[in-house]
Design an enzyme around this catalytic site. Structure first.
Site, PDB file in Angstrom:
ATOM      1  N   CYS A   1      22.956   5.374   0.835  1.00  0.00           N
ATOM      2  CA  CYS A   1      21.849   5.286   1.808  1.00  0.00           C
ATOM      3  C   CYS A   1      22.216   4.130   2.734  1.00  0.00           C
ATOM      4  O   CYS A   1      21.721   3.011   2.590  1.00  0.00           O
ATOM      5  CB  CYS A   1      20.542   4.991   1.097  1.00  0.00           C
ATOM      6  SG  CYS A   1      20.062   6.243  -0.096  1.00  0.00           S
ATOM      7  N   ALA A   2      23.094   4.376   3.696  1.00  0.00           N
ATOM      8  CA  ALA A   2      23.837   3.277   4.319  1.00  0.00           C
ATOM      9  C   ALA A   2      23.344   2.819   5.683  1.00  0.00           C
ATOM     10  O   ALA A   2      23.693   1.722   6.126  1.00  0.00           O
ATOM     11  CB  ALA A   2      25.306   3.674   4.442  1.00  0.00           C
ATOM     12  N   ALA A   3      22.588   3.642   6.404  1.00  0.00           N
ATOM     13  CA  ALA A   3      22.247   3.270   7.789  1.00  0.00           C
ATOM     14  C   ALA A   3      21.161   2.174   7.817  1.00  0.00           C
ATOM     15  O   ALA A   3      20.266   2.198   6.976  1.00  0.00           O
ATOM     16  CB  ALA A   3      21.754   4.505   8.537  1.00  0.00           C
TER      17      ALA A   3
ATOM     18  N   ASP B   1      20.987   1.685  -1.994  1.00  0.00           N
ATOM     19  CA  ASP B   1      20.016   0.791  -1.346  1.00  0.00           C
ATOM     20  C   ASP B   1      18.904   1.718  -0.856  1.00  0.00           C
ATOM     21  O   ASP B   1      18.907   2.163   0.285  1.00  0.00           O
ATOM     22  CB  ASP B   1      20.697   0.040  -0.191  1.00  0.00           C
ATOM     23  CG  ASP B   1      19.797  -1.010   0.427  1.00  0.00           C
ATOM     24  OD1 ASP B   1      19.092  -1.713  -0.330  1.00  0.00           O
ATOM     25  OD2 ASP B   1      19.793  -1.139   1.666  1.00  0.00           O
TER      26      ASP B   1
ATOM     27  N   ASP C   1      24.210   8.636   5.089  1.00  0.00           N
ATOM     28  CA  ASP C   1      22.752   8.563   5.280  1.00  0.00           C
ATOM     29  C   ASP C   1      22.280   9.950   5.686  1.00  0.00           C
ATOM     30  O   ASP C   1      23.018  10.692   6.339  1.00  0.00           O
ATOM     31  CB  ASP C   1      22.398   7.548   6.376  1.00  0.00           C
ATOM     32  CG  ASP C   1      20.973   7.025   6.221  1.00  0.00           C
ATOM     33  OD1 ASP C   1      20.795   5.915   5.681  1.00  0.00           O
ATOM     34  OD2 ASP C   1      20.024   7.734   6.633  1.00  0.00           O
TER      35      ASP C   1
ATOM     36  N   GLY D   1      23.789   0.128   8.262  1.00  0.00           N
ATOM     37  CA  GLY D   1      25.141  -0.285   7.920  1.00  0.00           C
ATOM     38  C   GLY D   1      25.362  -1.759   7.607  1.00  0.00           C
ATOM     39  O   GLY D   1      26.505  -2.183   7.443  1.00  0.00           O
TER      40      GLY D   1
ATOM     41  N   CYS E   1      13.850  -3.092  -1.150  1.00  0.00           N
ATOM     42  CA  CYS E   1      13.181  -4.275  -0.594  1.00  0.00           C
ATOM     43  C   CYS E   1      11.684  -4.147  -0.842  1.00  0.00           C
ATOM     44  O   CYS E   1      10.878  -4.352   0.056  1.00  0.00           O
ATOM     45  CB  CYS E   1      13.511  -4.443   0.890  1.00  0.00           C
ATOM     46  SG  CYS E   1      13.150  -2.995   1.908  1.00  0.00           S
TER      47      CYS E   1
HETATM   48  C1  LIG Z   1      16.793   0.741   2.949  1.00  0.00           C
HETATM   49  S1  LIG Z   1      17.484   1.814   4.108  1.00  0.00           S
HETATM   50  C2  LIG Z   1      19.192   1.467   3.966  1.00  0.00           C
HETATM   51  C3  LIG Z   1      19.640   0.198   4.654  1.00  0.00           C
HETATM   52  C4  LIG Z   1      21.151   0.038   4.630  1.00  0.00           C
HETATM   53  N1  LIG Z   1      21.670   0.077   3.279  1.00  0.00           N
HETATM   54  C5  LIG Z   1      21.612  -1.241   5.290  1.00  0.00           C
HETATM   55  O1  LIG Z   1      21.889  -2.216   4.599  1.00  0.00           O
HETATM   56  O2  LIG Z   1      21.717  -1.267   6.524  1.00  0.00           O
HETATM   57  C6  LIG Z   1      17.375   3.351   3.294  1.00  0.00           C
HETATM   58  C7  LIG Z   1      18.104   4.474   3.992  1.00  0.00           C
HETATM   59  O3  LIG Z   1      18.042   5.630   3.153  1.00  0.00           O
HETATM   60  C8  LIG Z   1      18.084   6.756   3.990  1.00  0.00           C
HETATM   61  N2  LIG Z   1      17.653   7.905   3.159  1.00  0.00           N
HETATM   62  C9  LIG Z   1      16.395   8.300   2.836  1.00  0.00           C
HETATM   63  N3  LIG Z   1      16.427   9.368   2.022  1.00  0.00           N
HETATM   64  C10 LIG Z   1      17.747   9.674   1.834  1.00  0.00           C
HETATM   65  C11 LIG Z   1      18.427  10.693   1.103  1.00  0.00           C
HETATM   66  N4  LIG Z   1      17.760  11.607   0.392  1.00  0.00           N
HETATM   67  N5  LIG Z   1      19.778  10.701   1.143  1.00  0.00           N
HETATM   68  C12 LIG Z   1      20.474   9.793   1.873  1.00  0.00           C
HETATM   69  N6  LIG Z   1      19.872   8.806   2.584  1.00  0.00           N
HETATM   70  C13 LIG Z   1      18.525   8.743   2.555  1.00  0.00           C
HETATM   71  C14 LIG Z   1      17.181   6.386   5.145  1.00  0.00           C
HETATM   72  O4  LIG Z   1      17.477   7.158   6.279  1.00  0.00           O
HETATM   73  C15 LIG Z   1      17.521   4.899   5.332  1.00  0.00           C
HETATM   74  O5  LIG Z   1      18.478   4.734   6.343  1.00  0.00           O
END
Ligand SMILES: C[S@@+](CC[C@H](N)C(=O)[O-])C[C@H]1O[C@@H](n2cnc3c(N)ncnc32)[C@H](O)[C@@H]1O
Length: 302
Positions: free
Chosen positions: A106-108, A177, A130, A110, A230
């Site tokens: 869950c990287a965006a 994350d 993501d 980034g 978080c």
């Molecule tokens: C907490 S944010 C991640 C922040 C990121 N790790 C960073 O440090 O910049 C959670 C992310 O999970 C993504 N997300 C939500 N459901 C998901 C799924 N089923 N599979 C993959 N990504 C998912 C969201 O789009 C969001 O970008």
């Protein structure tokens, strides 16, 4: 702050916790060692007259004495990346090695994926995934600005992620994350609790359980999975890891953290969790003057 009252029984010094949640956060950045050493970055900040304080637990994390950390020369050149201090914890706990295969599922946008690449000296493969296409563009932009060439970006739901596209069948390490109710971001985003509801916590917990299970399945035996959010809600933290312990082959392991924190809880709302969850870290805003975070480290077993 009303929703946070439900944590009165699990947070030590609850009044200090609430007071900290109401204070705005500083302007933290992470030094991007792919582009410049910590020493070179500190010199550059001094040259442009920007004061800073280094975090005790991590010299790569700086609190800048400017209200616009994204407008500094160091940021423009990709020497620094705006990232909350606690947000830099999960990649450090993941502890990736150069040359490894790492999945940030869950990287965006980034922040952590590029930090993982930096911790690996940008050698190896970081698959930054993501499911949100809109957020993927920010992820690509950050990877390019920070020079993280070891990053490969994918856009899929982590819960049924296929490894068929790769020439390997498991990652060495995976970071989850997870999407969450974001209660711990209240200092950065005063509106964070505006749409808070127990219903949302329970629906996002369902998604988190699906993601952590796939993360464990996609990581090799003996490999590491770090689960972070978080938020403070045990439903999204210990209960999710408990679900993983019951459904997948894994165990919770201990880790050192130079930041003050509280142990994971083992009881919440009539539910009891495995005692190993005490090795997880709950980082509260009043403990280190940061945002709030939960981090658990798992080892994949046979
Ligand atoms: C907490 S944010 C991640 C922040 C990121 N790790 C960073 O440090 O910049 C959670 C992310 O999970 C993504 N997300 C939500 N459901 C998901 C799924 N089923 N599979 C993959 N990504 C998912 C969201 O789009 C969001 O970008």
């Amino acid at each position: 702050m009303e929703p946070l009252e439900r944590y009165r029984s699990i947070v030590d010094d609850f009044d200090a916790f609430l007071a900290a949640c109401e204070r705005p956060l500083g302007n933290a950045v992470r030094v991007n060692t792919i582009k410049a050493s910590v020493e070179r970055t500190l010199e550059a900040l001094a040259e442009e007259g920007v004061g800073y304080e280094q975090a005790d637990w991590n010299p790569r994390v700086l609190d800048l004495e400017t209200d616009s950390p994204g407008s500094t020369w160091t940021s423009f050149h990709g020497f620094t990346h705006g990232q909350e201090e606690v947000s830099a914890v999960p990649p450090v706990v993941l502890d990736p090695e150069p040359g490894e295969r790492v999945w940030d599922c869950c990287a965006a946008p980034g922040g952590k994926a590029t930090q993982i690449a930096a911790l690996m000296d940008d050698r190896g493969t970081v698959v930054a995934n993501d499911n949100n296409l809109g957020r993927i563009s920010a992820l690509r932009f950050n990877a390019e600005r920070l020079g993280a060439t070891s990053l490969a970006v994918t856009n899929a739901d982590a819960r049924n992620y296929s490894l068929e596209r790769f020439d390997f069948d498991a990652f060495d390490r995976t970071l989850v994350d997870a999407p969450c109710s974001c209660e711990g971001t209240i200092r950065k985003n005063p509106d964070a609790l505006d749409n808070w509801s127990e219903g949302h916590i329970s629906s996002v917990a369902g998604i988190q359980k699906g993601i952590i299970r796939r993360a464990i399945q996609a990581t090799r035996e003996g490999g590491t999975v770090v689960y972070s959010t978080c938020t403070f809600a045990p439903e999204e933290n210990e209960a999710v890891v408990q679900h993983a312990l019951e459904e997948e082959d894994c165990r919770v392991v201990d880790f050192d953290l130079g930041l003050e924190h509280s142990p994971g809880v083992t009881e919440w709302d009539g539910e009891t969790f495995d005692s190993s969850l005490e090795q997880a870290a709950r980082i509260y805003p009043h403990q280190n003057d940061t945002g709030g975070f939960f981090v658990a480290k798992l080892e994949v077993t046979a």
